[in-house]
Design a protein around this motif. Structure first.
Motif, PDB file in Angstrom:
ATOM      1  N   PHE A 117      19.017 -31.415 -45.992  1.00  0.00           N
ATOM      2  CA  PHE A 117      17.608 -31.378 -45.609  1.00  0.00           C
ATOM      3  C   PHE A 117      16.737 -32.343 -46.408  1.00  0.00           C
ATOM      4  O   PHE A 117      15.655 -32.694 -45.957  1.00  0.00           O
ATOM      5  N   GLU A 118      17.220 -32.786 -47.580  1.00  0.00           N
ATOM      6  CA  GLU A 118      16.431 -33.748 -48.353  1.00  0.00           C
ATOM      7  C   GLU A 118      17.126 -35.096 -48.468  1.00  0.00           C
ATOM      8  O   GLU A 118      16.623 -36.111 -48.003  1.00  0.00           O
ATOM      9  N   ASN A 119      18.311 -35.122 -49.082  1.00  0.00           N
ATOM     10  CA  ASN A 119      18.975 -36.403 -49.318  1.00  0.00           C
ATOM     11  C   ASN A 119      19.445 -37.064 -48.028  1.00  0.00           C
ATOM     12  O   ASN A 119      19.272 -38.274 -47.836  1.00  0.00           O
ATOM     13  N   TYR A 120      20.047 -36.292 -47.139  1.00  0.00           N
ATOM     14  CA  TYR A 120      20.581 -36.837 -45.879  1.00  0.00           C
ATOM     15  C   TYR A 120      19.456 -37.304 -44.951  1.00  0.00           C
ATOM     16  O   TYR A 120      19.527 -38.385 -44.363  1.00  0.00           O
ATOM     17  N   THR A 121      18.410 -36.490 -44.836  1.00  0.00           N
ATOM     18  CA  THR A 121      17.307 -36.853 -43.937  1.00  0.00           C
ATOM     19  C   THR A 121      16.409 -37.916 -44.547  1.00  0.00           C
ATOM     20  O   THR A 121      15.737 -38.666 -43.829  1.00  0.00           O
ATOM     21  N   GLY A 122      16.379 -37.980 -45.878  1.00  0.00           N
ATOM     22  CA  GLY A 122      15.485 -38.934 -46.529  1.00  0.00           C
ATOM     23  C   GLY A 122      14.020 -38.564 -46.405  1.00  0.00           C
ATOM     24  O   GLY A 122      13.136 -39.404 -46.624  1.00  0.00           O
ATOM     25  N   VAL A 123      13.730 -37.312 -46.062  1.00  0.00           N
ATOM     26  CA  VAL A 123      12.344 -36.871 -45.915  1.00  0.00           C
ATOM     27  C   VAL A 123      11.596 -37.036 -47.239  1.00  0.00           C
ATOM     28  O   VAL A 123      12.148 -36.849 -48.318  1.00  0.00           O
ATOM     29  N   GLN A 124      10.344 -37.421 -47.146  1.00  0.00           N
ATOM     30  CA  GLN A 124       9.501 -37.498 -48.333  1.00  0.00           C
ATOM     31  C   GLN A 124       8.799 -36.152 -48.529  1.00  0.00           C
ATOM     32  O   GLN A 124       8.117 -35.673 -47.627  1.00  0.00           O
ATOM     33  N   VAL A 125       8.998 -35.559 -49.681  1.00  0.00           N
ATOM     34  CA  VAL A 125       8.362 -34.287 -50.007  1.00  0.00           C
ATOM     35  C   VAL A 125       7.137 -34.596 -50.869  1.00  0.00           C
ATOM     36  O   VAL A 125       7.267 -35.106 -51.986  1.00  0.00           O
ATOM     37  N   ILE A 126       5.947 -34.295 -50.336  1.00  0.00           N
ATOM     38  CA  ILE A 126       4.696 -34.581 -51.022  1.00  0.00           C
ATOM     39  C   ILE A 126       4.116 -33.262 -51.525  1.00  0.00           C
ATOM     40  O   ILE A 126       3.815 -32.367 -50.730  1.00  0.00           O
ATOM     41  N   LEU A 127       3.962 -33.153 -52.834  1.00  0.00           N
ATOM     42  CA  LEU A 127       3.470 -31.922 -53.452  1.00  0.00           C
ATOM     43  C   LEU A 127       2.023 -32.069 -53.898  1.00  0.00           C
ATOM     44  O   LEU A 127       1.630 -33.103 -54.451  1.00  0.00           O
ATOM     45  N   TYR A 128       1.254 -31.021 -53.661  1.00  0.00           N
ATOM     46  CA  TYR A 128      -0.143 -30.953 -54.103  1.00  0.00           C
ATOM     47  C   TYR A 128      -0.326 -29.657 -54.893  1.00  0.00           C
ATOM     48  O   TYR A 128       0.400 -28.679 -54.686  1.00  0.00           O
ATOM     49  N   GLY A 129      -1.319 -29.642 -55.751  1.00  0.00           N
ATOM     50  CA  GLY A 129      -1.588 -28.420 -56.487  1.00  0.00           C
ATOM     51  C   GLY A 129      -0.722 -28.310 -57.722  1.00  0.00           C
ATOM     52  O   GLY A 129      -0.282 -29.314 -58.295  1.00  0.00           O
ATOM     53  N   ASP A 130      -0.439 -27.060 -58.110  1.00  0.00           N
ATOM     54  CA  ASP A 130       0.225 -26.821 -59.388  1.00  0.00           C
ATOM     55  C   ASP A 130       1.511 -26.026 -59.192  1.00  0.00           C
ATOM     56  O   ASP A 130       1.476 -24.821 -58.944  1.00  0.00           O
ATOM     57  N   LEU A 131       2.638 -26.717 -59.304  1.00  0.00           N
ATOM     58  CA  LEU A 131       3.933 -26.047 -59.272  1.00  0.00           C
ATOM     59  C   LEU A 131       4.487 -26.015 -60.697  1.00  0.00           C
ATOM     60  O   LEU A 131       4.836 -27.057 -61.248  1.00  0.00           O
ATOM     61  N   PRO A 132       4.550 -24.839 -61.312  1.00  0.00           N
ATOM     62  CA  PRO A 132       5.068 -24.760 -62.690  1.00  0.00           C
ATOM     63  C   PRO A 132       6.481 -25.320 -62.791  1.00  0.00           C
ATOM     64  O   PRO A 132       7.281 -25.186 -61.860  1.00  0.00           O
ATOM     65  N   LYS A 133       6.790 -25.936 -63.910  1.00  0.00           N
ATOM     66  CA  LYS A 133       8.129 -26.493 -64.108  1.00  0.00           C
ATOM     67  C   LYS A 133       9.148 -25.399 -64.396  1.00  0.00           C
ATOM     68  O   LYS A 133      10.334 -25.552 -64.080  1.00  0.00           O
ATOM     69  N   ASN A 134       8.706 -24.326 -65.002  1.00  0.00           N
ATOM     70  CA  ASN A 134       9.613 -23.252 -65.384  1.00  0.00           C
ATOM     71  C   ASN A 134       9.674 -22.170 -64.311  1.00  0.00           C
ATOM     72  O   ASN A 134       8.702 -21.915 -63.595  1.00  0.00           O
ATOM     73  N   LYS A 135      10.821 -21.507 -64.232  1.00  0.00           N
ATOM     74  CA  LYS A 135      10.999 -20.428 -63.261  1.00  0.00           C
ATOM     75  C   LYS A 135      10.150 -19.218 -63.634  1.00  0.00           C
ATOM     76  O   LYS A 135       9.901 -18.941 -64.814  1.00  0.00           O
ATOM     77  N   GLU A 136       9.685 -18.509 -62.624  1.00  0.00           N
ATOM     78  CA  GLU A 136       8.876 -17.310 -62.811  1.00  0.00           C
ATOM     79  C   GLU A 136       9.303 -16.260 -61.799  1.00  0.00           C
ATOM     80  O   GLU A 136       9.944 -16.569 -60.796  1.00  0.00           O
ATOM     81  N   ASN A 137       8.922 -15.016 -62.052  1.00  0.00           N
ATOM     82  CA  ASN A 137       9.052 -13.966 -61.043  1.00  0.00           C
ATOM     83  C   ASN A 137       7.807 -14.024 -60.167  1.00  0.00           C
ATOM     84  O   ASN A 137       6.695 -13.764 -60.648  1.00  0.00           O
ATOM     85  N   VAL A 138       8.002 -14.381 -58.911  1.00  0.00           N
ATOM     86  CA  VAL A 138       6.834 -14.616 -58.048  1.00  0.00           C
ATOM     87  C   VAL A 138       7.052 -14.052 -56.647  1.00  0.00           C
ATOM     88  O   VAL A 138       8.173 -13.802 -56.211  1.00  0.00           O
ATOM     89  N   ILE A 139       5.909 -13.878 -55.976  1.00  0.00           N
ATOM     90  CA  ILE A 139       5.904 -13.697 -54.518  1.00  0.00           C
ATOM     91  C   ILE A 139       5.360 -14.987 -53.928  1.00  0.00           C
ATOM     92  O   ILE A 139       4.352 -15.526 -54.393  1.00  0.00           O
ATOM     93  N   TYR A 140       6.061 -15.492 -52.933  1.00  0.00           N
ATOM     94  CA  TYR A 140       5.759 -16.779 -52.295  1.00  0.00           C
ATOM     95  C   TYR A 140       5.184 -16.470 -50.915  1.00  0.00           C
ATOM     96  O   TYR A 140       5.878 -15.918 -50.051  1.00  0.00           O
ATOM     97  N   LEU A 141       3.906 -16.770 -50.709  1.00  0.00           N
ATOM     98  CA  LEU A 141       3.246 -16.523 -49.429  1.00  0.00           C
ATOM     99  C   LEU A 141       3.001 -17.858 -48.736  1.00  0.00           C
ATOM    100  O   LEU A 141       2.447 -18.780 -49.343  1.00  0.00           O
ATOM    101  N   SER A 142       3.396 -17.969 -47.473  1.00  0.00           N
ATOM    102  CA  SER A 142       3.256 -19.251 -46.785  1.00  0.00           C
ATOM    103  C   SER A 142       2.895 -19.065 -45.322  1.00  0.00           C
ATOM    104  O   SER A 142       3.171 -18.020 -44.719  1.00  0.00           O
ATOM    105  N   ASN A 143       2.274 -20.110 -44.758  1.00  0.00           N
ATOM    106  CA  ASN A 143       2.115 -20.155 -43.304  1.00  0.00           C
ATOM    107  C   ASN A 143       3.490 -20.388 -42.679  1.00  0.00           C
ATOM    108  O   ASN A 143       4.408 -20.882 -43.331  1.00  0.00           O
ATOM    109  N   HIS A 144       3.618 -20.006 -41.407  1.00  0.00           N
ATOM    110  CA  HIS A 144       4.935 -20.035 -40.757  1.00  0.00           C
ATOM    111  C   HIS A 144       4.836 -20.740 -39.416  1.00  0.00           C
ATOM    112  O   HIS A 144       4.119 -20.297 -38.526  1.00  0.00           O
TER     113      HIS A 144
END
Length: 365
Positions: A66-93
């Motif tokens: 999904f990333e390397n084979y397709t070559g899609v560009q993933v553009i990130l905005y906002g603040d994604l912490p570098k370290n892992k956390e216990n989280v709930i991930y809410l997203s549009n679908h």
């Protein structure tokens, strides 16, 4: 004739990724099943640690395609912490690729193995995968009045008791935003208007039950909530109207050049606890998503379209994160298929693994 053959071959570029991802599933389930049996007398936490590592191997292989084979560009905005956390991930679908987007973010935090999903109940019947997702901490839920709050709370509490790292993915809309099914969008907007809520254009009115149960049950276990907004480039027609977001097949055919992901990390203290107030809070979060997507799709200034406001980062995933998993699982599967006994075991895993899995999920939530 030759041109037609070339075009047909080009349109089938998803076949190799699909064959590898589906083809390695029995190998993966066998490896996981062997570990499950070996760890039957071990502490649940120890089982989970290895299970998460196995899941990381499989999903990083998926991300190779999904990333390397397709070559899609993933553009990130906002603040994604570098370290892992216990989280709930809410997203549009919008499409099935949304599930992969959660993996894309998790692997960038070294938390890929911790991803678990709240899934609609019908997905538990998927061959092999439906059973495994349940075993990996996924929660299957039914919609509306059939939603079983007690069942969901019990499953989440069991995960916390086992000290399971949590990257719990929830899509509060309950179904996909599909411009080709305008009735669903119209019904969602009508409901919002009836309830005195803001009418949303590019997302559906969110449902609060699963989100409330998850946050309320795990509020002392979580570090944060990630509010994620996703937009796929190329999903607007020549008239400026939204088109259907890419399916997994279309994405693997390299029909999406860039995916834009806006991350807003929210502290638990900023989220109301009562369901009534959380419902309003969740709707306000989706109002923010809607404004972001209006800017992305409908901005009057063409220079502001096809991007979210604010600073962005083009995040490229290293082959070191994905290629070893592909070679490992691909090699194991190829080795199995080279022998007659291996091929028989492979076929039996598909057949009996699916039957056992369906039996299991029909008995246990």
């Amino acid at each position: 004739m030759l041109l037609s053959l070339v075009l047909h071959t080009y349109s089938m570029r998803y076949v190799l990724p699909a064959a590898v991802m589906m083809g390695t599933a029995p190998t993966y389930v066998l490896a996981w099943g062997a570990w499950r049996l070996l760890s039957a007398v071990l502490p649940a936490r120890f089982y989970r640690e290895v299970d998460d590592r196995l899941y990381t191997i499989y999903q990083s292989m998926v991300l190779f395609f999904f990333e390397n084979y397709t070559g899609v560009q993933v553009i990130l905005y906002g603040d994604l912490p570098k370290n892992k956390e216990n989280v709930i991930y809410l997203s549009n679908h919008q499409c099935t690729v949304d599930w992969i987007i959660a993996d894309m973010l998790a692997i960038r935090q070294n938390a890929l193995g911790h991803v678990r999903y709240v899934l609609k109940d019908g997905l538990k019947w998927l061959p092999l995968y439906g059973w495994y997702f349940s075993q990996h901490g996924g929660v299957y839920v039914k919609r509306s009045a059939k939603f079983n709050e007690k069942e969901m709370r019990e499953k989440l509490r069991a995960q916390m008791k086992a000290e399971t790292p949590m990257y719990l993915v929830i899509f509060p809309e309950g179904t996909r935003y599909n411009p080709e099914i305008p009735k669903v969008i119209a019904d969602s907007q009508s409901f919002a208007e009836k309830e005195g809520l803001a009418v949303l254009k590019h997302v559906l009115t969110p449902r609060v039950k699963a989100t409330h149960v998850a946050i309320d049950t795990m509020k002392d276990y979580l570090d944060a909530v990630y509010d994620v907004t996703v937009a796929y480039e190329g999903t607007v027609d020549h008239k400026g109207q939204r088109k259907l977001a890419p399916s997994m097949t279309e994405f693997l055919c390299k029909e999406c050049p860039r995916v834009h992901i806006f991350i807003d990390r929210i502290e638990l203290k900023d989220i109301p606890e009562e369901q009534m107030y959380m419902r309003r809070w969740l709707h306000e979060r989706f109002e923010i998503k809607d404004k972001l997507l209006i800017e992305f799709y409908d901005a009057k200034d063409s220079k502001r379209r096809n991007k979210f406001p604010g600073k962005s980062v083009h995040s490229k995933l290293s082959l070191k994160k994905t290629l070893p998993s592909l070679l490992f699982l691909g090699g194991l599967t190829a080795s199995m298929l080279l022998t007659e006994s291996g091929r028989k075991l492979y076929v039996k895993t598909w057949i009996y693994g699916t039957l056992i899995g369906c039996l299991w999920v029909s008995i246990k939530p």
